[in-house]
Design a protein around this motif. Structure first.
Motif, PDB file in Angstrom:
ATOM      1  N   PRO A  41       0.850  -1.309  -0.157  1.00  0.00           N
ATOM      2  CA  PRO A  41       0.026  -0.105  -0.038  1.00  0.00           C
ATOM      3  C   PRO A  41       0.985   1.142  -0.160  1.00  0.00           C
ATOM      4  CG  PRO A  41      -0.662  -1.274   1.932  1.00  0.00           C
ATOM      5  CD  PRO A  41       0.684  -2.003   1.003  1.00  0.00           C
ATOM      6  N   ILE A  42       0.269   2.380  -0.519  1.00  0.00           N
ATOM      7  CA  ILE A  42       1.256   3.682  -0.636  1.00  0.00           C
ATOM      8  C   ILE A  42       1.555   4.005   0.690  1.00  0.00           C
ATOM      9  CG2 ILE A  42       1.153   6.052  -1.291  1.00  0.00           C
ATOM     10  CD1 ILE A  42       0.977   4.064  -3.620  1.00  0.00           C
ATOM     11  N   TYR A  43       1.007   3.878   1.658  1.00  0.00           N
ATOM     12  CA  TYR A  43       1.458   4.396   2.986  1.00  0.00           C
ATOM     13  C   TYR A  43       2.646   3.295   3.617  1.00  0.00           C
ATOM     14  CZ  TYR A  43      -0.895   0.942   5.928  1.00  0.00           C
ATOM     15  OH  TYR A  43      -1.361  -0.219   6.544  1.00  0.00           O
ATOM     16  N   GLU A  44       2.522   2.251   3.332  1.00  0.00           N
ATOM     17  CA  GLU A  44       3.649   1.146   3.647  1.00  0.00           C
ATOM     18  C   GLU A  44       4.972   1.617   2.654  1.00  0.00           C
ATOM     19  OE1 GLU A  44       3.933  -0.311   6.143  1.00  0.00           O
ATOM     20  OE2 GLU A  44       2.174  -0.992   6.706  1.00  0.00           O
ATOM     21  N   GLN A  45       4.711   1.910   1.634  1.00  0.00           N
ATOM     22  CA  GLN A  45       5.735   2.305   0.413  1.00  0.00           C
ATOM     23  C   GLN A  45       6.632   3.441   1.199  1.00  0.00           C
ATOM     24  OE1 GLN A  45       4.717   2.823  -3.670  1.00  0.00           O
ATOM     25  NE2 GLN A  45       3.248   1.034  -3.706  1.00  0.00           N
ATOM     26  N   LYS A  46       5.804   4.344   1.547  1.00  0.00           N
ATOM     27  CA  LYS A  46       6.170   5.920   2.041  1.00  0.00           C
ATOM     28  C   LYS A  46       7.129   5.595   3.234  1.00  0.00           C
ATOM     29  CE  LYS A  46       6.791  10.295   1.286  1.00  0.00           C
ATOM     30  NZ  LYS A  46       7.243  10.979   0.069  1.00  0.00           N
ATOM     31  N   HIS A  47       6.569   4.739   3.972  1.00  0.00           N
ATOM     32  CA  HIS A  47       7.103   4.401   5.346  1.00  0.00           C
ATOM     33  C   HIS A  47       8.594   3.619   5.033  1.00  0.00           C
ATOM     34  CE1 HIS A  47       8.293   2.409   9.235  1.00  0.00           C
ATOM     35  NE2 HIS A  47       8.192   1.227   8.432  1.00  0.00           N
ATOM     36  N   SER A  83      -1.277  -8.578   2.768  1.00  0.00           N
ATOM     37  CA  SER A  83      -2.116  -7.932   3.771  1.00  0.00           C
ATOM     38  C   SER A  83      -2.773  -6.575   3.017  1.00  0.00           C
ATOM     39  CB  SER A  83      -1.550  -7.701   4.917  1.00  0.00           C
ATOM     40  OG  SER A  83      -2.454  -6.796   5.734  1.00  0.00           O
ATOM     41  N   ARG A  84      -4.089  -6.614   3.186  1.00  0.00           N
ATOM     42  CA  ARG A  84      -4.520  -5.020   2.858  1.00  0.00           C
ATOM     43  C   ARG A  84      -5.036  -4.428   4.137  1.00  0.00           C
ATOM     44  NH1 ARG A  84      -2.216  -3.703  -0.931  1.00  0.00           N
ATOM     45  NH2 ARG A  84      -1.901  -5.046  -2.495  1.00  0.00           N
ATOM     46  N   MET A  85      -4.020  -4.526   4.858  1.00  0.00           N
ATOM     47  CA  MET A  85      -4.351  -3.506   6.404  1.00  0.00           C
ATOM     48  C   MET A  85      -4.363  -2.118   6.002  1.00  0.00           C
ATOM     49  SD  MET A  85      -2.894  -4.427  10.373  1.00  0.00           S
ATOM     50  CE  MET A  85      -1.797  -5.712   9.567  1.00  0.00           C
ATOM     51  N   ILE A  88      -6.286   2.453   9.473  1.00  0.00           N
ATOM     52  CA  ILE A  88      -7.241   2.141  10.605  1.00  0.00           C
ATOM     53  C   ILE A  88      -7.153   0.985  11.266  1.00  0.00           C
ATOM     54  CG2 ILE A  88      -9.834   1.987  11.186  1.00  0.00           C
ATOM     55  CD1 ILE A  88     -10.157   4.162   9.187  1.00  0.00           C
ATOM     56  N   ASP A  89      -6.852  -0.138  10.559  1.00  0.00           N
ATOM     57  CA  ASP A  89      -6.812  -1.579  10.835  1.00  0.00           C
ATOM     58  C   ASP A  89      -5.348  -1.594  11.602  1.00  0.00           C
ATOM     59  OD1 ASP A  89      -8.929  -2.655   9.374  1.00  0.00           O
ATOM     60  OD2 ASP A  89      -7.722  -3.207   7.723  1.00  0.00           O
ATOM     61  N   LYS A  90      -4.436  -1.041  10.930  1.00  0.00           N
ATOM     62  CA  LYS A  90      -3.090  -0.741  11.826  1.00  0.00           C
ATOM     63  C   LYS A  90      -3.269  -0.113  13.041  1.00  0.00           C
ATOM     64  CE  LYS A  90       1.725   0.050  10.992  1.00  0.00           C
ATOM     65  NZ  LYS A  90       2.795   0.443  10.161  1.00  0.00           N
ATOM     66  N   SER A  91      -4.064   0.805  13.179  1.00  0.00           N
ATOM     67  CA  SER A  91      -4.179   1.586  14.446  1.00  0.00           C
ATOM     68  C   SER A  91      -4.702   0.752  15.432  1.00  0.00           C
ATOM     69  CB  SER A  91      -4.934   2.987  14.057  1.00  0.00           C
ATOM     70  OG  SER A  91      -4.180   3.568  13.338  1.00  0.00           O
ATOM     71  N   ILE A  92      -5.974  -0.097  15.010  1.00  0.00           N
ATOM     72  CA  ILE A  92      -6.728  -1.011  16.063  1.00  0.00           C
ATOM     73  C   ILE A  92      -5.488  -1.850  16.508  1.00  0.00           C
ATOM     74  CG2 ILE A  92      -8.362  -2.801  16.104  1.00  0.00           C
ATOM     75  CD1 ILE A  92      -9.963  -1.004  13.929  1.00  0.00           C
ATOM     76  N   MET A  93      -4.799  -2.630  15.565  1.00  0.00           N
ATOM     77  CA  MET A  93      -3.782  -3.459  16.201  1.00  0.00           C
ATOM     78  C   MET A  93      -2.482  -2.907  17.196  1.00  0.00           C
ATOM     79  SD  MET A  93      -4.232  -6.342  14.694  1.00  0.00           S
ATOM     80  CE  MET A  93      -2.878  -6.997  15.988  1.00  0.00           C
ATOM     81  N   VAL A  94      -2.189  -1.544  16.791  1.00  0.00           N
ATOM     82  CA  VAL A  94      -1.377  -1.195  17.822  1.00  0.00           C
ATOM     83  C   VAL A  94      -2.168  -0.927  19.060  1.00  0.00           C
ATOM     84  CG1 VAL A  94      -0.311   1.251  18.478  1.00  0.00           C
ATOM     85  CG2 VAL A  94       0.132   0.154  16.191  1.00  0.00           C
ATOM     86  N   TYR A 116       0.549  -8.088  11.466  1.00  0.00           N
ATOM     87  CA  TYR A 116       1.131  -7.420  12.577  1.00  0.00           C
ATOM     88  C   TYR A 116       2.572  -7.748  13.083  1.00  0.00           C
ATOM     89  CZ  TYR A 116       1.497  -3.905  16.125  1.00  0.00           C
ATOM     90  OH  TYR A 116       1.863  -2.771  16.919  1.00  0.00           O
ATOM     91  N   TYR A 117       2.419  -9.313  13.652  1.00  0.00           N
ATOM     92  CA  TYR A 117       3.597  -9.657  14.353  1.00  0.00           C
ATOM     93  C   TYR A 117       4.526 -10.420  13.510  1.00  0.00           C
ATOM     94  CZ  TYR A 117       1.121  -8.519  18.549  1.00  0.00           C
ATOM     95  OH  TYR A 117       0.489  -7.559  19.669  1.00  0.00           O
ATOM     96  N   ASN A 118       4.340 -10.802  12.336  1.00  0.00           N
ATOM     97  CA  ASN A 118       5.101 -11.800  11.595  1.00  0.00           C
ATOM     98  C   ASN A 118       5.287 -11.330  10.322  1.00  0.00           C
ATOM     99  OD1 ASN A 118       5.088 -13.754  13.655  1.00  0.00           O
ATOM    100  ND2 ASN A 118       2.881 -14.261  13.122  1.00  0.00           N
TER     101      ASN A 118
END
Length: 164
Positions: A41-47, A83-85, A88-94, A116-118
């Motif tokens: 996803p774009i936000y993961e690419q930028k990260h 994953s297509r997290m 918002i999904d990632k925030s919920i996991m945090v 998230y963990y693996n």
């Protein structure tokens, strides 16, 4: 910590890849790597781009060789292509991780929990199909491991990942 997470969430929502990012990617990644990278996803690419830029800067400051470590930083979260997290999904996991003090990890049959963990191990398995060095694969696999200390490159990767 919470202000950092708010900033992280905001940056994920507004993430965009610009020409400077594309040039940076093309400097360090080969064609097949760019194809893999572009599945994130774009936000993961930028990260990953931000982590890689920090790795390069930090290596230069510490007079360490950076070429391979920058590539590791660009691909460190590649396991997340499965994953297509969304942010918002990632925030919920945090939040769940913090509330349960990590005990949510036991629910690994839930796709988002597993990712998230693996994602490091998942990325390791994905990249193992290609001809990466054992060292490269080790860094991808262990970029969230708290069991390995004193590894200069791994510590630097974790430090830059945590800042972004």
């Amino acid at each position: 910590m919470s202000l950092y997470r708010v900033k992280q969430f905001y940056l994920a929502i507004v993430s965009k890849i610009n020409n400077e990012d594309i040039n940076f990617l093309e400097t360090y990644l080969e064609g097949f790597e760019l194809e893999l990278f572009n599945q994130l996803p774009i936000y993961e690419q930028k990260h990953c781009i931000n982590v890689a830029r920090d790795v390069k800067l930090t290596c230069n400051q510490r007079k360490l060789l950076s070429e391979e470590l920058v590539k590791v930083a660009l691909l460190h979260d590649i396991g997340k292509i499965y994953s297509r997290m969304n942010p918002i999904d990632k925030s919920i996991m945090v939040i769940l991780h913090n509330i349960t003090k990590g005990k949510i990890r036991a629910c690994k049959k839930i796709k988002n929990v597993n990712m998230y963990y693996n994602h490091g191990v998942i990325g390791y398995k994905l990249l193992k199909k290609y001809e990466y060095t054992d060292r490269f694969l080790f860094l991808v696999r262990n970029h969230h491991s708290n069991n390995i200390i004193g590894d200069i490159e791994l510590d630097l990767l974790k430090e830059c990942d945590d800042k972004n």
